[in-house]
Scaffold this motif. Sequence first.
Motif, PDB file in Angstrom:
ATOM      1  N   ASP A  71      11.957  -4.496   5.619  1.00  0.00           N
ATOM      2  CA  ASP A  71      12.457  -3.235   5.079  1.00  0.00           C
ATOM      3  C   ASP A  71      11.724  -2.890   3.788  1.00  0.00           C
ATOM      4  O   ASP A  71      11.804  -3.620   2.796  1.00  0.00           O
ATOM      5  N   CYS A  72      11.018  -1.769   3.811  1.00  0.00           N
ATOM      6  CA  CYS A  72      10.270  -1.356   2.614  1.00  0.00           C
ATOM      7  C   CYS A  72      10.936  -0.163   1.929  1.00  0.00           C
ATOM      8  O   CYS A  72      10.290   0.578   1.184  1.00  0.00           O
ATOM      9  N   THR A  73      12.259   0.028   2.208  1.00  0.00           N
ATOM     10  CA  THR A  73      13.008   1.034   1.459  1.00  0.00           C
ATOM     11  C   THR A  73      13.934   0.380   0.440  1.00  0.00           C
ATOM     12  O   THR A  73      14.748   1.052  -0.184  1.00  0.00           O
ATOM     13  N   GLY A 125      14.184   5.516   6.673  1.00  0.00           N
ATOM     14  CA  GLY A 125      13.335   6.677   6.924  1.00  0.00           C
ATOM     15  C   GLY A 125      12.287   6.846   5.841  1.00  0.00           C
ATOM     16  O   GLY A 125      12.449   6.394   4.702  1.00  0.00           O
ATOM     17  N   VAL A 126      11.206   7.521   6.189  1.00  0.00           N
ATOM     18  CA  VAL A 126      10.116   7.755   5.231  1.00  0.00           C
ATOM     19  C   VAL A 126      10.445   8.920   4.311  1.00  0.00           C
ATOM     20  O   VAL A 126      10.119   8.905   3.115  1.00  0.00           O
ATOM     21  N   PHE A 127      11.135   9.953   4.850  1.00  0.00           N
ATOM     22  CA  PHE A 127      11.380  11.166   4.057  1.00  0.00           C
ATOM     23  C   PHE A 127      12.869  11.509   3.934  1.00  0.00           C
ATOM     24  O   PHE A 127      13.215  12.562   3.422  1.00  0.00           O
ATOM     25  N   LEU A 175       7.220   4.033  -1.809  1.00  0.00           N
ATOM     26  CA  LEU A 175       7.569   2.627  -1.621  1.00  0.00           C
ATOM     27  C   LEU A 175       6.818   2.044  -0.436  1.00  0.00           C
ATOM     28  O   LEU A 175       6.363   0.903  -0.465  1.00  0.00           O
ATOM     29  N   MET A 176       6.703   2.848   0.596  1.00  0.00           N
ATOM     30  CA  MET A 176       6.031   2.376   1.803  1.00  0.00           C
ATOM     31  C   MET A 176       4.556   2.078   1.512  1.00  0.00           C
ATOM     32  O   MET A 176       4.032   1.028   1.901  1.00  0.00           O
ATOM     33  N   GLU A 177       3.891   2.977   0.807  1.00  0.00           N
ATOM     34  CA  GLU A 177       2.480   2.744   0.496  1.00  0.00           C
ATOM     35  C   GLU A 177       2.317   1.538  -0.430  1.00  0.00           C
ATOM     36  O   GLU A 177       1.367   0.757  -0.285  1.00  0.00           O
ATOM     37  N   LYS A 178       3.264   1.369  -1.341  1.00  0.00           N
ATOM     38  CA  LYS A 178       3.214   0.199  -2.219  1.00  0.00           C
ATOM     39  C   LYS A 178       3.311  -1.087  -1.405  1.00  0.00           C
ATOM     40  O   LYS A 178       2.583  -2.054  -1.661  1.00  0.00           O
ATOM     41  N   SER A 179       4.197  -1.104  -0.400  1.00  0.00           N
ATOM     42  CA  SER A 179       4.344  -2.297   0.433  1.00  0.00           C
ATOM     43  C   SER A 179       3.097  -2.557   1.261  1.00  0.00           C
ATOM     44  O   SER A 179       2.733  -3.709   1.504  1.00  0.00           O
ATOM     45  N   ALA A 231       0.920  -4.392   9.535  1.00  0.00           N
ATOM     46  CA  ALA A 231       1.129  -3.199  10.356  1.00  0.00           C
ATOM     47  C   ALA A 231       2.078  -2.254   9.637  1.00  0.00           C
ATOM     48  O   ALA A 231       2.781  -2.639   8.700  1.00  0.00           O
ATOM     49  N   ILE A 232       2.095  -1.012  10.105  1.00  0.00           N
ATOM     50  CA  ILE A 232       2.925   0.020   9.502  1.00  0.00           C
ATOM     51  C   ILE A 232       3.941   0.492  10.528  1.00  0.00           C
ATOM     52  O   ILE A 232       3.605   0.771  11.682  1.00  0.00           O
ATOM     53  N   GLY A 233       5.196   0.569  10.095  1.00  0.00           N
ATOM     54  CA  GLY A 233       6.270   0.964  10.988  1.00  0.00           C
ATOM     55  C   GLY A 233       6.884   2.289  10.605  1.00  0.00           C
ATOM     56  O   GLY A 233       6.448   2.967   9.677  1.00  0.00           O
TER      57      GLY A 233
END
Length: 421
Positions: A118-120, A152-154, A162-166, A173-175
């Motif tokens: 979880d990258c949120t 969610g991304v948005f 946060l997602m780009e930081k992770s 991989a990117i989910g």
Amino acid sequence: MFIVRNAKLRGKDNLVDIVIENGKFKEIGENIRGEFKEEIDVNGNLVSPPFIESHVHLDATLTVGTPRYNESGTLLEGIEIWGERKKTLKKEDIKKNALETIKWLIANGVLYIRTHADCTEESLITVEALIEVKEEMKEYVDIQIVAFPQDGVFAYKDMDKLMEKSIKMGVDAIGGIPHVEITREDGIKSIEYIFHMAKKYNKLIDIHTDETGDDQSRFLEVIAKYTLENEMNGLVTASHTTAMHNYNNDYASKLIGILKRADINIVSNPSSNALIQNRLDGYPRKRGHTRVDELIQRGVNVSIGNDDIMDPFAPLGKGNMLQAAHLLAHMAHLSSNEDILNLFDMITINGAKSLNLKDYGIKLGNSANFIVLDAKDEREAIRLTSDVLYVFKNGKMILKTMPVKRCLIIQDKSYNIDFKI
């Protein structure tokens, strides 16, 4: 250099010997002669490439009941509970639970794992913890980490940052999870963003896709479109895709053709999908999984994951891939001889394709990663959810199991019961 004797390989009628030297498969054949440091006789049991866990959440595993149980059994309540737990997360706890689960997986013959992180979570200790676990366990298991935006991304401000930081922290991989974004437009926007990031950082893609019973959730077609446009055929995985179960047949048939064209990998998670999906149906209740049989018939690559192991989404599980395949056989009506072989593919070679592995399989020159099952063939292994007798990583034995012995006594006569015929 050592030798494994009397091994049953998939697709082979005769038993073979396997020579391992310097962590590689050196020779495979019948009645091999020579001087060996060690000989292991597997007595005609099935020797297989390791199982592959194509989809699991190691950051949440073994946390069932904390802070509370998922009484409704729904995906949305599971997300709520995980959101509550995120407020008190400690890296040490994540690592402890992840490491214990990895040991379970290895004991069940798994040597390749794709885990979603979880990258949120604002501090990103979820990602940090699993990156550390990956490094600490690399001698024993290969782990891929997916940056997964659980909320969610948005759907919330700055989740994309946060997602780009992770991603920069070193994930593989990117989910995504487009069906939980606030609008369909945001769901599509999130898919565009995921592909942009994948191209920018040269990453694989694995998106939680249409994990719902809603037949209007149709993000899979969007993922296929962007896969084709970005020429990422074979590098993109769509996990769950349970809404496909409820699509009308004309649309599903068209969609499956597009998936084949884009070479999309599909991951079915039979245990969690059977528990979570179609909770609002009432009776009759639909089966909460994707169209596995139709996908296979059309040549789409399908693999299996456990997804949840004792976490807020599903309270059961022990990381057994054969158990997952056994359940899917019943859930998806996969019972023919060919179906059973396909199920075994789904926890081995199909998973390897989903993870884009290059050094996989019992082939000369490959790394000597393999398992020995307490079964004579794939059918027996799935029927019995057989024990894994040995696990070898790079030619080194890392697990040995003593099979259970059951002695039944009837009228003073003893019978050994092993459920084999």
